[in-house]
Design a protein around this motif. Structure first.
Motif, mmCIF file in Angstrom:
data_model
loop_
_atom_site.group_PDB
_atom_site.id
_atom_site.type_symbol
_atom_site.label_atom_id
_atom_site.label_comp_id
_atom_site.label_asym_id
_atom_site.label_seq_id
_atom_site.Cartn_x
_atom_site.Cartn_y
_atom_site.Cartn_z
ATOM 1 N N THR A 33 0.827 -1.200 0.000
ATOM 2 C CA THR A 33 0.000 0.000 0.000
ATOM 3 C C THR A 33 0.867 1.259 0.000
ATOM 4 O OG1 THR A 33 -0.141 0.017 2.423
ATOM 5 C CG2 THR A 33 -1.913 -1.103 1.227
ATOM 6 N N TYR A 108 -7.755 0.190 5.705
ATOM 7 C CA TYR A 108 -7.148 1.243 4.884
ATOM 8 C C TYR A 108 -7.635 2.634 5.300
ATOM 9 C CZ TYR A 108 -5.603 -2.530 1.756
ATOM 10 O OH TYR A 108 -5.006 -3.643 1.222
ATOM 11 N N ASP A 131 -3.990 0.493 -2.632
ATOM 12 C CA ASP A 131 -3.557 -0.901 -2.661
ATOM 13 C C ASP A 131 -2.890 -1.087 -4.023
ATOM 14 O OD1 ASP A 131 -3.385 -3.625 -3.176
ATOM 15 O OD2 ASP A 131 -5.306 -4.117 -2.285
#
Length: 311
Positions: A33, A108, A131
């Motif tokens: 990420t 996230y 991502d």
């Protein structure tokens, strides 16, 4: 046997046939990420969200989006809400579609919340997390803001209507008043803001008016708080109540708001220089205090704090 490897992770799956048996290997790796924080830009009081409110909102949002698919080049599949967005990352070498999974969504967006603006839990400005392995794009872009009016601007705008002599106070005196206001309970004390309640004026000394929060605290010149009806030398007034201001401001729906505990202290802390954002603070020994409108997860709320001569 097939699989994929890069310098960070081994992932994918494969099979191996040997003799009369077939062996299957599957390796699950965490996606790579990238995080980019939005930051405070030119004004930390714009486009922020309070951390606890954000966590609740993230949980609700990710539950609602679980299983949805966003596709490359298909803006109609992208998820765009007031505070959150999910889409397929531009110029990403992926499969062309990304399936939202609840746990990763929470992970996230929480990273965009907690790994940015690490010096505060009040003024969280969010950011973008990508991502890069699977081409998912998650953004936290809050819309909350404060409009501050320091004394005498708050009086000129009509936020406070006191005709008594305005006084300055020390940081210690103001902190004591904030702590007392935000931690009060019992004896009929009220600190719950009702969405449709509009006060008709400051209700002196009671702290018991239902629907909003308003209190007086009296002090001697040495900073000691008085008790039992002694008006002292300085009176500090604090209040909070809902207001929509007609069409002058953008406000979300008013919500029941508990003006109590740490959030209360942190919101008022901007007046006395104890938060990452400090307003109306030039000299901590002579604070003028002020007013601000909080437009956020509870709707639009006016917070007032000022000091007067009681005589």
């Amino acid at each position: 046997m097939t699989g994929k490897y890069n310098s960070h992770y081994l992932y994918g799956s494969g099979t191996l046939e040997q003799g009369c048996g077939t062996y299957t290997l599957e390796v699950q790796g965490e996606p790579r990420t990238e995080l980019k924080c939005a930051g405070a830009q030119d004004n930390p009081l714009n486009n922020y969200i309070y951390r606890d409110a954000a966590l609740d909102a993230i949980g609700n949002f990710c539950k609602a989006q679980d299983g949805k698919v966003v596709k490359e080049g298909d803006e109609g599949s992208f998820i765009e809400e007031t505070t959150f967005s999910i889409r397929y990352t531009d110029s990403c070498m992926g499969s062309g579609s990304y399936t939202v999974k609840h746990d990763y969504c929470v992970k996230y967006l929480t990273q965009a919340l907690d790994s940015c603006d690490t010096d505060t839990i009040v003024y969280k400005h969010g950011g973008i997390l990508k991502d890069t392995d699977n081409c998912g794009f998650f953004e936290l872009h809050p819309k909350g803001y404060d409009k501050v009016a320091c004394y005498p601007e708050n009086k000129e705008k009509g936020y406070i209507t006191d005709t008594r002599e305005h006084l300055t106070v020390t940081q210690e005196m103001a902190q004591d008043a904030i702590n007392t206001f935000c931690d009060r309970s019992g004896n009929g004390q009220q600190y719950t803001l009702y969405p449709d309640f509009q006060p008709s004026g400051f209700v002196q000394d009671t702290c018991k008016e239902k629907g909003y929060a308003a209190c007086n605290y009296s002090y001697r010149k040495d900073g000691k708080r008085t008790t039992r009806g002694d008006t002292g030398d300085v009176v500090i007034r604090l209040e909070a109540f809902h207001s929509n201001f007609g069409n002058q401001l953008t406000c979300g729906p008013n919500q029941v708001y508990e003006i109590h505990g740490e959030r209360c202290k942190q919101m008022l802390g901007k007046f006395i220089g104890t938060e990452s954002v400090s307003e109306c603070v030039n000299d901590k020994s002579k604070l003028d205090l002020g007013s601000f409108i909080e437009s956020g997860d509870k709707g639009c709320v006016v917070w007032n704090m000022w000091a007067i001569n009681p005589h």
